[in-house]
Enzyme design. Structure first.
Site, PDB file in Angstrom:
ATOM      1  N   ASN A 186       0.866  -1.150  -0.001  1.00  0.00           N
ATOM      2  CA  ASN A 186      -0.101  -0.049   0.162  1.00  0.00           C
ATOM      3  C   ASN A 186       0.806   1.144  -0.017  1.00  0.00           C
ATOM      4  OD1 ASN A 186      -1.954   1.897   0.357  1.00  0.00           O
ATOM      5  ND2 ASN A 186      -2.658   1.086   2.204  1.00  0.00           N
ATOM      6  N   LYS A 239       3.425   0.793   3.311  1.00  0.00           N
ATOM      7  CA  LYS A 239       2.989  -0.196   4.005  1.00  0.00           C
ATOM      8  C   LYS A 239       3.130  -1.642   3.356  1.00  0.00           C
ATOM      9  CE  LYS A 239      -0.454   2.525   6.507  1.00  0.00           C
ATOM     10  NZ  LYS A 239      -1.695   2.772   6.170  1.00  0.00           N
ATOM     11  N   ARG A 264      -2.351  -2.042  -3.412  1.00  0.00           N
ATOM     12  CA  ARG A 264      -3.887  -1.251  -3.165  1.00  0.00           C
ATOM     13  C   ARG A 264      -3.682   0.026  -4.019  1.00  0.00           C
ATOM     14  NH1 ARG A 264      -5.471   3.282   1.047  1.00  0.00           N
ATOM     15  NH2 ARG A 264      -7.560   3.423   0.617  1.00  0.00           N
ATOM     16  N   HIS A 267     -18.590   1.849   6.803  1.00  0.00           N
ATOM     17  CA  HIS A 267     -17.112   2.025   7.040  1.00  0.00           C
ATOM     18  C   HIS A 267     -17.049   3.073   7.451  1.00  0.00           C
ATOM     19  CE1 HIS A 267     -13.046   1.291   5.886  1.00  0.00           C
ATOM     20  NE2 HIS A 267     -12.878   2.501   6.385  1.00  0.00           N
ATOM     21  N   ASN A 293     -11.665   7.036  10.367  1.00  0.00           N
ATOM     22  CA  ASN A 293     -11.034   8.522  10.069  1.00  0.00           C
ATOM     23  C   ASN A 293     -11.700   8.948   8.657  1.00  0.00           C
ATOM     24  OD1 ASN A 293      -9.542  10.729  10.933  1.00  0.00           O
ATOM     25  ND2 ASN A 293      -7.871  10.142   9.428  1.00  0.00           N
ATOM     26  N   GLY A 294     -11.683   8.287   7.666  1.00  0.00           N
ATOM     27  CA  GLY A 294     -12.609   8.455   6.688  1.00  0.00           C
ATOM     28  C   GLY A 294     -13.771   7.557   6.495  1.00  0.00           C
ATOM     29  N   ARG A 332     -12.686  15.782   7.205  1.00  0.00           N
ATOM     30  CA  ARG A 332     -13.386  15.827   6.038  1.00  0.00           C
ATOM     31  C   ARG A 332     -15.009  16.328   6.328  1.00  0.00           C
ATOM     32  NH1 ARG A 332     -11.897  10.750   2.916  1.00  0.00           N
ATOM     33  NH2 ARG A 332     -10.083  10.366   4.107  1.00  0.00           N
ATOM     34  N   GLY A 366     -12.286   1.668  12.269  1.00  0.00           N
ATOM     35  CA  GLY A 366     -12.192   2.087  13.895  1.00  0.00           C
ATOM     36  C   GLY A 366     -13.090   2.483  14.459  1.00  0.00           C
ATOM     37  N   GLY A 413     -16.702   2.317  13.465  1.00  0.00           N
ATOM     38  CA  GLY A 413     -17.935   1.274  13.567  1.00  0.00           C
ATOM     39  C   GLY A 413     -17.577  -0.146  14.235  1.00  0.00           C
ATOM     40  N   GLU A 434      -9.026  -5.218   4.398  1.00  0.00           N
ATOM     41  CA  GLU A 434      -8.669  -5.090   3.083  1.00  0.00           C
ATOM     42  C   GLU A 434      -7.395  -5.794   2.520  1.00  0.00           C
ATOM     43  OE1 GLU A 434      -9.243  -1.053   4.699  1.00  0.00           O
ATOM     44  OE2 GLU A 434      -9.479  -0.381   2.662  1.00  0.00           O
TER      45      GLU A 434
HETATM   46  P1  AMP Z   1      -9.559   3.944  10.789  1.00  0.00           P
HETATM   47  O1  AMP Z   1      -9.344   4.977  10.196  1.00  0.00           O
HETATM   48  O2  AMP Z   1     -10.358   2.781  10.500  1.00  0.00           O
HETATM   49  O3  AMP Z   1      -8.272   3.524  11.601  1.00  0.00           O
HETATM   50  O4  AMP Z   1     -10.212   4.655  12.354  1.00  0.00           O
HETATM   51  C1  AMP Z   1      -9.837   5.689  13.090  1.00  0.00           C
HETATM   52  C2  AMP Z   1     -10.995   6.165  13.876  1.00  0.00           C
HETATM   53  O5  AMP Z   1     -11.117   5.034  14.692  1.00  0.00           O
HETATM   54  C3  AMP Z   1     -10.385   7.340  14.974  1.00  0.00           C
HETATM   55  O6  AMP Z   1     -11.407   8.165  14.997  1.00  0.00           O
HETATM   56  C4  AMP Z   1     -10.470   6.467  16.125  1.00  0.00           C
HETATM   57  O7  AMP Z   1     -10.526   7.337  17.203  1.00  0.00           O
HETATM   58  C5  AMP Z   1     -11.354   5.506  16.072  1.00  0.00           C
HETATM   59  N1  AMP Z   1     -11.040   4.658  16.910  1.00  0.00           N
HETATM   60  C6  AMP Z   1      -9.945   3.634  17.031  1.00  0.00           C
HETATM   61  N2  AMP Z   1     -10.021   2.631  18.070  1.00  0.00           N
HETATM   62  C7  AMP Z   1     -10.967   3.145  18.815  1.00  0.00           C
HETATM   63  C8  AMP Z   1     -11.497   2.727  20.110  1.00  0.00           C
HETATM   64  N3  AMP Z   1     -10.988   1.603  20.704  1.00  0.00           N
HETATM   65  N4  AMP Z   1     -12.714   3.237  20.271  1.00  0.00           N
HETATM   66  C9  AMP Z   1     -13.380   4.291  19.778  1.00  0.00           C
HETATM   67  N5  AMP Z   1     -12.665   4.710  18.745  1.00  0.00           N
HETATM   68  C10 AMP Z   1     -11.696   4.141  18.058  1.00  0.00           C
END
Ligand code: AMP
Length: 408
Positions: free
Chosen positions: A7, A14, A92, A208, A211-212, A241, A337, A339, A393
């Site tokens: 990636n 990565k 990716r 999903h 962060n996004g 965003r 994250g 969800g 993914e």
């Molecule tokens: P991702 O882009 O899928 O890595 O998700 C990142 C988001 O997930 C960020 O806003 C994090 O705060 C949230 N996140 C990750 N771990 C946790 C957790 N244990 N509890 C609540 N939110 C989390």
């Protein structure tokens, strides 16, 4: 088959080395600050549980790839004894435009088409091309497969992917909805279909939320609609965003704040969402949850509550809209994250959806952790099955790569 999943980002790369027969990851890591001072690699050998970090100049992605291979071959931290043990590479790719509706084996023609996608993802496309060229330089002749984040969404009909703009913008510049996170939506929808035990006649909303964030309507296993658009800026509120806004706000902001197109794009992509609504406090949902839990004594409490409430309401609206679009709903899936981790967000979104037949089991919902695997959080009486399914993914990229390369 041993597949190296890559990636490549603009200054990072990565990687994960998979054995696709057992679906095990032997090693994974990240090269950071490629082309910048202080570039470094962190490599994890998962079989022996070893981690090593090293600062090493990496001028470009080819040098990063050569360091990755060096680590994979390392006597102490490696997991293979010869480069021949890497049988294929899976990349990716964020944007495949309308050229790619499935994963493909790399050829000159494929690379030429990928170059044409530059304008759709100006930061990512050059990075992917550098990653691919880096692999070609370090592992010449190794089969490479491209897996596109947009491919799963290519089943949308024109009424779902066209904007009500002058048609020439679509014809001449490809302005349409492409969606994003397709590999994640495909992975979790695939897991959900296995649970449902059928594909035909199924209607799933995949959420999903990280962060996004993006939401998809998946009917009969195919995407009917998705919340991200021409770019990943569209849809629901995200970490930084803004998601969907009245388009008239764009020229309004440009005029009032004296912003250039690049400036307004920066504001909407990097300074909005959770970060913007909390006046710059944080883009991370955990910080917002803390400010909410602290109560009014926390100076960010009210705005954090507002930022999360906006997302909750938007998610509910998407679920309702997509249920209407698919003429019903059999399952809702939460992933990524937020969800996978936010009990409170899932509960708020799923409450008062009983008109759709959604009945959440609050106790089960509260027990979910990131380590949980494909857990049902709806009651047995619920007409709609609700699951939390961790996304993967990289595994899907490894699977696609093995399937395509085995068929050569
Ligand atoms: P991702 O882009 O899928 O890595 O998700 C990142 C988001 O997930 C960020 O806003 C994090 O705060 C949230 N996140 C990750 N771990 C946790 C957790 N244990 N509890 C609540 N939110 C989390």
């Amino acid at each position: 088959m041993n597949v190296l999943v890559v990636n490549a980002g603009s200054s990072s790369l990565k990687y994960q080395l998979f054995d696709t027969n057992t679906e095990t990851v032997f090693a994974k890591g990240i090269c950071e600050r490629i082309g910048i001072d202080g570039s470094a690699i962190e490599h994890k050998q998962l079989v022996k549980g070893l981690v090593t970090s090293e600062t090493r100049p990496m001028k470009n992605h080819a040098q990063a790839m050569s360091l990755v291979v060096e680590k994979l071959l390392d006597k102490e931290y490696g997991c293979i004894s010869s480069m021949d043990e890497i049988e294929a590479v899976g990349h990716r790719v964020v944007h495949g435009g309308a050229y790619f509706s499935e994963s493909v084996l790399l050829t000159d023609d494929v690379l030429a088409k990928l170059r044409l996608c530059h304008d759709f993802a100006p930061l990512h496309t050059p990075a992917h091309i550098q990653g691919i060229e880096g692999c070609l330089a370090v592992m010449p002749g190794k089969p490479q497969v491209l897996v596109f984040d947009t491919a799963f969404h290519q089943t949308m009909k024109p009424e779902a992917y066209m904007y009500a703009l002058p048609y020439e913008l679509y014809r001449d510049y490809g302005v349409r909805r492409y969606g994003a996170h397709g590999t994640s939506h495909r992975f979790v929808a695939g897991e959900m279909l296995k649970i449902l035990g059928k594909t035909e006649g199924t209607r799933i909303v995949t959420c999903h939320i990280g962060n996004g964030s993006s939401i998809s309507a998946v009917k009969d296993g195919k995407v009917m609609d998705t919340s991200m658009g021409f770019t990943p800026l569209a849809g629901v509120e995200m970490g930084t965003r803004c998601g969907d806004i009245d388009p008239a706000i764009v020229p309004f902001m440009m005029e009032k704040l004296n912003l250039t197109p690049a400036g307004v794009s920066d504001l909407m992509n990097k300074k909005s969402g959770f970060l913007g609504v909390t006046s710059g406090y944080s883009s991370d949902s955990r910080d917002l949850q803390k400010a909410i839990a602290d109560g009014p004594s926390n100076p960010h409490h009210e705005q954090a509550k507002l930022a999360i409430s906006i997302l909750k309401l938007q998610l509910k609206k998407y679920i309702g809209a997509y249920a209407a679009e698919m003429n019903g709903l059999d399952a809702i899936v939460f992933t990524a994250g937020i969800g996978e981790n936010s009990t409170t967000l899932r509960e708020a979104v799923l409450t008062d959806l009983d008109f759709l037949g959604v009945d959440v089991d609050k106790e089960l919902n509260a027990k979910i952790t990131r380590q949980s695997n494909n857990v049902k959080i709806s009651t047995d009486a619920s007409k709609v099955a609700v699951y939390v399914i961790p996304t993967n993914e990289e595994l899907l990229i490894a699977r696609d790569t093995a399937a395509i390369v085995s068929a050569i």
